[in-house]
Design a protein around this motif. Structure first.
Motif, PDB file in Angstrom:
ATOM      1  N   TYR A  21       0.819  -1.211   0.000  1.00 38.70           N
ATOM      2  CA  TYR A  21       0.000   0.000   0.000  1.00 38.70           C
ATOM      3  C   TYR A  21       0.857   1.267   0.000  1.00 38.70           C
ATOM      4  O   TYR A  21       0.518   2.249  -0.655  1.00 38.70           O
ATOM      5  N   GLY A  25       0.879   4.103  -2.743  1.00 37.05           N
ATOM      6  CA  GLY A  25       0.659   5.491  -2.350  1.00 37.05           C
ATOM      7  C   GLY A  25       1.746   6.424  -2.849  1.00 37.05           C
ATOM      8  O   GLY A  25       1.462   7.534  -3.295  1.00 37.05           O
ATOM      9  N   SER A  41      -4.385   5.340  -0.035  1.00 38.25           N
ATOM     10  CA  SER A  41      -3.507   4.179   0.073  1.00 38.25           C
ATOM     11  C   SER A  41      -2.725   4.194   1.383  1.00 38.25           C
ATOM     12  O   SER A  41      -2.575   3.148   2.026  1.00 38.25           O
ATOM     13  N   ILE A  44      -5.098   3.148   4.155  1.00 39.04           N
ATOM     14  CA  ILE A  44      -5.349   1.714   4.165  1.00 39.04           C
ATOM     15  C   ILE A  44      -4.107   0.953   4.627  1.00 39.04           C
ATOM     16  O   ILE A  44      -4.219  -0.117   5.220  1.00 39.04           O
ATOM     17  N   ALA A  45      -2.917   1.504   4.386  1.00 39.46           N
ATOM     18  CA  ALA A  45      -1.686   0.851   4.849  1.00 39.46           C
ATOM     19  C   ALA A  45      -1.690   0.716   6.371  1.00 39.46           C
ATOM     20  O   ALA A  45      -1.302  -0.330   6.904  1.00 39.46           O
ATOM     21  N   LEU A  81      -3.716  -4.939  -5.500  1.00 39.98           N
ATOM     22  CA  LEU A  81      -3.752  -5.035  -4.041  1.00 39.98           C
ATOM     23  C   LEU A  81      -4.785  -6.055  -3.582  1.00 39.98           C
ATOM     24  O   LEU A  81      -4.542  -6.816  -2.644  1.00 39.98           O
ATOM     25  N   SER A 112      -9.672  -2.610  -0.513  1.00 42.18           N
ATOM     26  CA  SER A 112      -8.548  -2.470  -1.434  1.00 42.18           C
ATOM     27  C   SER A 112      -9.046  -2.208  -2.852  1.00 42.18           C
ATOM     28  O   SER A 112      -8.337  -1.597  -3.643  1.00 42.18           O
TER      29      SER A 112
END
Length: 135
Positions: A21, A25, A41, A44-45, A81, A112
């Motif tokens: 991620y 990003g 991103s 979400i990481a 992803l 994702s």
């Protein structure tokens, strides 16, 4: 229990998925027009690093821009992803101990694929973000 699952998740899958991620990003931030994708991103990481005890809800103020952005995201990075989460989930489900982690990996597939218009919140405060209807 959440902490123990998060630590096991971090070692077996979370660290590598979070790196994926972050790479997505960074690439999105380098291309100026896709900076909102990069920000999503990175968000979400952090969720991929420590998913237990948090959940994803839909934002009520998300509109057409989020829908169009999600279509572009699927083309740019979402498919790759999501495929990473599916492969990771299958590998984790090969052992009995890994089954809850595999299920968690499968639960990360929708965010994702379609991250815009979503919000990551603690599971303890879901009622604060979205009122629960009372009968």
């Amino acid at each position: 229990m959440k902490t123990l699952l998060n630590i096991i998740w971090l070692v077996l899958a979370g660290f590598w998925m979070a790196i994926a991620y972050v790479v997505a990003g960074v690439i999105c931030c380098l291309l100026i027009i896709t900076i909102p994708f990069g920000i999503a991103s990175f968000r979400i990481a952090s969720y991929a690093l420590w998913p237990f005890g948090r959940t994803v809800i839909r934002r009520d103020d998300a509109g057409v821009g989020s829908a169009i952005g999600n279509v572009l995201w699927v083309i740019v990075a979402g498919v790759w992803l999501a495929l990473g989460h599916i492969i990771t989930g299958i590998l984790l489900c090969c052992t009995i101990i890994g089954i809850p982690l595999g299920v968690a990996s499968f639960k990360l597939v929708p965010i994702s694929l379609l991250p815009l218009g979503r919000q990551i919140v603690p599971t303890d405060s879901i009622g604060v973000y979205r009122p629960v209807p009372v009968d």
